[in-house]
Scaffold this motif. Structure first.
Motif, PDB file in Angstrom:
ATOM      1  N   ASN B  18      26.763 -27.124  20.218  1.00  0.00           N
ATOM      2  CA  ASN B  18      27.138 -28.431  19.657  1.00  0.00           C
ATOM      3  C   ASN B  18      26.998 -28.487  18.142  1.00  0.00           C
ATOM      4  O   ASN B  18      25.978 -28.060  17.597  1.00  0.00           O
ATOM      5  N   ASP B  19      28.027 -29.039  17.516  1.00  0.00           N
ATOM      6  CA  ASP B  19      27.963 -29.269  16.073  1.00  0.00           C
ATOM      7  C   ASP B  19      27.251 -30.594  15.841  1.00  0.00           C
ATOM      8  O   ASP B  19      27.834 -31.663  16.042  1.00  0.00           O
ATOM      9  N   ILE B  20      26.002 -30.521  15.445  1.00  0.00           N
ATOM     10  CA  ILE B  20      25.228 -31.757  15.272  1.00  0.00           C
ATOM     11  C   ILE B  20      25.477 -32.344  13.880  1.00  0.00           C
ATOM     12  O   ILE B  20      25.671 -33.535  13.713  1.00  0.00           O
ATOM     13  N   ILE B  21      25.472 -31.489  12.879  1.00  0.00           N
ATOM     14  CA  ILE B  21      25.795 -31.923  11.512  1.00  0.00           C
ATOM     15  C   ILE B  21      27.173 -31.341  11.179  1.00  0.00           C
ATOM     16  O   ILE B  21      27.410 -30.153  11.399  1.00  0.00           O
ATOM     17  N   GLN B  22      28.045 -32.218  10.676  1.00  0.00           N
ATOM     18  CA  GLN B  22      29.414 -31.764  10.439  1.00  0.00           C
ATOM     19  C   GLN B  22      29.850 -32.061   9.001  1.00  0.00           C
ATOM     20  O   GLN B  22      30.075 -33.208   8.660  1.00  0.00           O
ATOM     21  N   ASN B  23      29.894 -31.030   8.246  1.00  0.00           N
ATOM     22  CA  ASN B  23      30.396 -31.104   6.869  1.00  0.00           C
ATOM     23  C   ASN B  23      29.703 -32.196   6.048  1.00  0.00           C
ATOM     24  O   ASN B  23      30.348 -33.006   5.401  1.00  0.00           O
ATOM     25  N   LEU B  24      28.407 -32.171   6.109  1.00  0.00           N
ATOM     26  CA  LEU B  24      27.630 -33.215   5.434  1.00  0.00           C
ATOM     27  C   LEU B  24      27.414 -32.862   3.970  1.00  0.00           C
ATOM     28  O   LEU B  24      26.969 -31.762   3.640  1.00  0.00           O
ATOM     29  N   ASN B  25      27.703 -33.825   3.121  1.00  0.00           N
ATOM     30  CA  ASN B  25      27.466 -33.655   1.689  1.00  0.00           C
ATOM     31  C   ASN B  25      26.582 -34.798   1.218  1.00  0.00           C
ATOM     32  O   ASN B  25      26.977 -35.960   1.349  1.00  0.00           O
ATOM     33  N   PHE B  26      25.400 -34.488   0.780  1.00  0.00           N
ATOM     34  CA  PHE B  26      24.568 -35.573   0.220  1.00  0.00           C
ATOM     35  C   PHE B  26      23.581 -35.028  -0.783  1.00  0.00           C
ATOM     36  O   PHE B  26      23.278 -33.833  -0.807  1.00  0.00           O
ATOM     37  N   LYS B  27      23.097 -35.931  -1.601  1.00  0.00           N
ATOM     38  CA  LYS B  27      22.128 -35.552  -2.643  1.00  0.00           C
ATOM     39  C   LYS B  27      20.889 -36.420  -2.479  1.00  0.00           C
ATOM     40  O   LYS B  27      21.009 -37.619  -2.214  1.00  0.00           O
ATOM     41  N   LEU B  28      19.747 -35.777  -2.626  1.00  0.00           N
ATOM     42  CA  LEU B  28      18.496 -36.512  -2.510  1.00  0.00           C
ATOM     43  C   LEU B  28      17.812 -36.511  -3.868  1.00  0.00           C
ATOM     44  O   LEU B  28      17.472 -35.454  -4.400  1.00  0.00           O
ATOM     45  N   ASN B  29      17.616 -37.726  -4.402  1.00  0.00           N
ATOM     46  CA  ASN B  29      16.950 -37.842  -5.693  1.00  0.00           C
ATOM     47  C   ASN B  29      15.446 -37.871  -5.497  1.00  0.00           C
ATOM     48  O   ASN B  29      14.973 -38.135  -4.389  1.00  0.00           O
ATOM     49  N   PRO B  30      14.683 -37.614  -6.530  1.00  0.00           N
ATOM     50  CA  PRO B  30      13.226 -37.717  -6.387  1.00  0.00           C
ATOM     51  C   PRO B  30      12.835 -39.129  -5.949  1.00  0.00           C
ATOM     52  O   PRO B  30      13.560 -40.099  -6.213  1.00  0.00           O
ATOM     53  N   GLY B  31      11.728 -39.242  -5.273  1.00  0.00           N
ATOM     54  CA  GLY B  31      11.266 -40.548  -4.825  1.00  0.00           C
ATOM     55  C   GLY B  31      11.006 -40.558  -3.332  1.00  0.00           C
ATOM     56  O   GLY B  31      10.915 -39.520  -2.687  1.00  0.00           O
TER      57      GLY B  31
END
Lengths: 410, 249
Positions: B18-31
Motif C-alpha cells: 500500500n502507498d500510504i504517503i503519495q508524492n508528499l511535499n512539505f516543509k517543517l520550520n523550526p518550532g
C-alpha cells in the motif's frame, strides 16, 4: 571394605559398557583409548600461556586471587591442587583417587547417586577412570571465597573420564566454579564427568560450570544431586562455544523444604548438537526452578529438557525456557515435563521460542545503536540471565564470558 | 522567514503493497507543530519515514537542514539530532531501560547514569526500578509513554517526533507527560501527532499541520482545530482538493 565395594560397582559397570544413552548421538568410546599423563606443577604460572589465556574464559583465575582453593587437571593427570591456608581445617579438596585411598567411608557416597550402570559413559568412567576431584566442606563452615576446579584437555583423541564428589556438610556453604575446556581446534575428544553432590541439612552449594569445548568434542556430564532438608543447591551452566555434541540431564532430589535451581545459558553455534536439561524431584515443601536461555545459530541443534516432579505436598516448581532461533538452518526443541504426584504440589512452566524481531532491532537503531550493535545487545542481554541470589563472582564470570563472545574472543 | 529544518520532496512511502504517503511535499520550520489527520492518513508512517524505519519503503527525498538523509539509517539520523518517541514502543528482550538510556547519553555501559536521569524519573513519577527492567516489558500504556518521553528529555534532539504521547494515559500520567513535553518544547523542535489534543494544554504550537490522504499537508494556526472539531476532516479534505484543483495540481 571399600576395595570390595569398588569391585562390586566395577562389575556393574562392566555389564553396562555398551549400554546406549537414551539421549544424544552415540559415541564409539573405543576410538578414544589413548592415555596421556602430565607432570605436576608447583604454581599455576607454570602453565603454558595458551592455557592461562584460555582458562580465564571458563572463570578460572590463574592468579588464584580471592579463591579458597584450586584443583587443576590436564588430560589424565591432576597437576595441581592447593587449598588456601585460611580454609585448611574447614574443608578439603583433593583428587578423587587420593580420597578413595584415604577414606573407607566414601563407600557411602561413591557411586550412590550416579549408578555406574546408568549408561556406557558412566560405565566407561568407572572402568577407565582418569581423575576428578573430591571436595568436602566440614559442618557449619562458610567458605566465603570460591573454590575453582579446572578440567583441561590439551591432547586430541583422548577421553577424559572424571568422577567428582562434593559433600557439603550440615550448615556449611561453598561456591564452586568448574571450568571444562580445551584449546584444541580440529582434534576430536571426549569429556565424561560423573558428578555426585551431597548437600546436607541446611547446607548451601552454589555450583557454576562453564564449558568451552571445541567443534570436534563430545561431552557427556552425568550429575545427580541430593539436597537434604532445608539445603540449597544452585547450578549455573554456561556453554557458548561450538561443540560436536553435549548431552546431559542432571537430576536433583530435594528433600523437605530444600531448594534446587538450575540455570543454563546456551549459545549453539556451527554444527553443535546440544541436548541439555535438568530434572528435579521435590519432597514436602521443597522448591525447584529450571530456567534456560538458548540461542541457536548457524546449523546448531538444541534440545532443552526440563522435568519437575512434585512428589509431596506443598512442593513448588517452575520451568522457564526461552529461545531465539537466529537461522532457519538451526533448531531448538523445548521439552518441558511437569508431573504432580500430590494434589498440593504446584508446578508451572513457560516456554517461548522465536527470532529476534525486526521491530526490536529497529527500535534500538532509533536510539543510536547501529544494526550490528543492536543485534549483539539483544543477544547478550537475552543470555545475561538475571539470576536471583547468584553470587557476584558468578555474575562477573557470566558477564566476562559474554563479553568475550561479543568481542569474538571465544 | 526561518529556513525549514525538514523538507520532503515527492515523498512516496509504501507499507507492504500500500502507498500510504503519495508524492508528499512539505516543509517543517523550526518550532512546535501539531500533526493531525484522520485515522489511516499516514501520520505515524510519516514520522517513521522521517526517522528512517526500514519497514517503510521510500522514494523521493527527505532533507534535513538541506542535506539529503533519505538513505541514512535510523542510528545516523539519531546522531543528526532526530528522535522518534513511539506510539507503541516494543519490548526488546534482554535490553534494560538503563542500557538504552546510556546509549542515548553516549556513556559507557559500565558507568553510572547521571543525576538528571533520576530527577526526570521523579518528575515523570516513574520508579527507579524501571531502569533495571527489560525495556517496555510489563510496562503499562502510561509507563511506556513516560519511558519514551524520558528518552527524549535525555536525548535533547534537535527535532523530536512524538507519536501520540497523550493517548491512552490517565489524568495523572498526562499531567507529568504534559509538563515534560512543555520542557522539551523549550529546548527542541517538535512534531507531535495527537488525536485528543490534550497536549495543547501544555504547549503552544507554532502551527497545526493536517495530513490529508497521505498526499497533502494543510498548514494553519490552532484555530483550524475548532473548524475540524465542528466540521470534521472531510471539510478540510474538500477544501484542500478544491485549492489544489484551482492551482492546477
Amino acid at each position: 571394605m571399600l576395595r570390595n565395594y569398588l569391585l562390586e560397582i566395577r562389575e556393574k559397570a562392566l555389564k553396562a559398557k555398551d549400554k546406549v544413552s537414551p539421549f544424544g548421538p552415540d559415541i564409539n568410546l573405543e576410538n578414544f583409548f589413548k592415555e596421556v599423563k602430565e607432570i605436576s606443577i608447583e604454581d599455576l604460572s607454570q602453565l603454558s600461556s595458551e592455557i592461562i589465556e584460555n582458562i580465564q574464559y571458563s572463570g578460572i583465575s590463574p592468579s588464584e586471587e580471592d579463591k579458597a582453593g584450586t584443583f587443576f587437571q590436564i588430560n589424565h593427570s591432576v597437576v595441581y591442587e592447593k587449598l588456601h591456608k585460611i580454609y585448611q581445617g574447614k574443608m578439603e579438596m583433593i583428587s578423587i583417587e587420593e580420597a578413595l585411598n584415604k577414606y573407607d567411608w566414601l563407600e557411602d557416597y561413591y557411586g550412590k547417586l550416579v549408578s555406574p550402570d546408568t549408561d556406557k559413559y558412566t560405565a566407561w568412567t568407572e572402568l577407565k577412570p582418569t581423575g576428578g576431584y573430591f571436595i568436602h566442606v566440614y559442618p557449619n563452615q562458610i567458605i566465603s571465597a570460591p573454590v575453582q576446579a579446572c578440567l583441561y584437555i590439551k591432547e586430541g583423541n583422548i577421553s577424559q573420564n572424571v568422577h567428582n564428589i562434593i559433600i557439603v556438610e550440615e550448615g556449611a556453604e561453598v561456591f564452586v566454579t568448574t571450568g571444562c575446556l580445551t584449546h584444541l581446534k580440529n582434534e576430536p575428544g571426549v569429556h565424561i564427568g560423573i558428578s555426585e553432590f551431597f548437600v546436607k541439612k541446611g547446607a548451601k552449594l552454589f555450583f557454576t560450570m562453564i564449558h568451552n569445548w571445541s567443534e570436534e568434542f563430545h561431552v557427556r556430564p552425568r550429575t545427580v544431586v541430593k539436597v537434604e532438608e532445608g539445603g540449597i543447591f544452585v547450578n549455573n551452566y554456561i556453554s557458548l562455544k561450538p561443540v560436536r555434541s553435549i548431552q546431559s540431564f542432571p537430576t536433583a532430589y530435594v528433600e523437605r523444604n530444600g531448594i534446587a535451581r538450575f540455570y543454563s545459558i546456551i549459545y549453539g553455534r556451527k554444527n553443535s548438537y546440544i541436548d541439555l536439561g535438568a530434572r528435579i524431584i521435590l519432597e514436602e515443601g521443597a522448591r525447584g526452578e529450571i530456567i534456560s536461555r538458548i540461542i541457536a545459530d548457524e546449523s546448531s541443534e538444541i534440545y532443552s529438557r526440563g522435568e519437575i516432579i512434585g512428589k509431596e505436598k506443598k512442593s513448588k516448581g517452575h520451568l522457564d525456557c526461552k529461545g531465539i532461533l537466529l537461522k532457519p538452518s538451526a533448531k531448538i526443541s523445548a521439552i518441558p515435563i511437569l508431573t504432580a504426584l500430590n494434589p498440593e504440589s504446584e508446578l508451572s512452566h513457560e516456554a517461548a521460542i522465536g527470532p529476534i524481531a525486526e521491530e526490536e532491532i529497529e527500535y534500538l537503531t532509533t536510539r543510536g545503536f547501529n544494526r550490528d550493535e543492536a543485534i549483539s545487545t539483544i543477544t547478550r542481554g537475552f543470555l545475561n540471565l538475571d539470576i536471583p541470589g547468584l553470587p557476584k563472582v558468578a555474575k562477573e564470570q557470566i558477564s566476562y564470558t559474554l563479553a568475550q563472545l561479543e568481542k569474538g574472543g571465544l | 522567514m526561518s529556513r525549514p529544518i525538514l523538507e520532503t520532496k515527492n515523498l512516496w512511502v509504501k507499507v507492504g503493497e500500500n502507498d500510504i504517503i503519495q508524492n508528499l511535499n512539505f516543509k517543517l520550520n523550526p518550532g512546535v507543530h501539531i500533526l493531525l489527520g484522520p485515522n489511516g492518513a499516514g501520520k505515524s508512517t510519516l514520522l517513521g519515514s522521517i526517522m528512517g524505519l526500514e519497514r517503510f519503503k521510500i522514494t523521493g527525498e527527505i532533507l534535513w537542514k538541506g542535506e539529503n538523509i533519505t538513505n541514512l539509517s535510523p542510528d545516523k539520523r539519531f546522531q543528526k539530532g532526530i528522535f522518534l518517541a513511539y506510539q507503541l514502543p516494543p519490548v526488546v528482550r534482554g535490553v534494560r531501560l538503563k542500557d538504552v538510556l546510556k546509549k542515548i547519553l553516549n556513556i559507557n555501559q559500565k558507568k553510572n547514569l547521571p543525576e538528571e536521569v533520576y530527577q526526570y524519573l521523579k518528575d515523570l513519577d516513574l520508579d527507579e526500578s524501571f531502569l533495571d527492567r527489560e525495556i517496555n516489558q510489563g510496562f503499562s500504556g502510561g509507563e511506556r509513554k513516560k519511558s519514551e518521553i524520558l528518552q527524549v528529555l535525555l536525548a535533547k534532539p534537535e527535532l523530536a517526533l512524538l507519536d501520540e504521547p497523550d493517548s491512552g494515559v490517565d489524568i495523572d500520567a498526562l499531567k507529568s507527560i504534559g509538563k515534560a513535553i512543555q520542557k522539551i518544547s523549550k529546548e527542541c523542535n517538535l512534531l507531535i501527532v495527537s488525536h485528543n489534543l490534550k497536549v495543547l494544554d501544555y504547549v503552544k504550537p507554532n502551527s497545526v499541520l493536517v495530513l490529508i490522504d497521505g498526499k497533502y499537508i494543510y498548514t494553519d494556526g490552532t484555530e483550524i482545530i475548532h473548524i475540524i472539531e465542528e466540521r470534521g476532516y472531510d471539510f478540510l479534505r474538500r477544501k484542500m482538493y478544491v485549492e489544489k484543483l484551482s492551482l492546477g495540481n
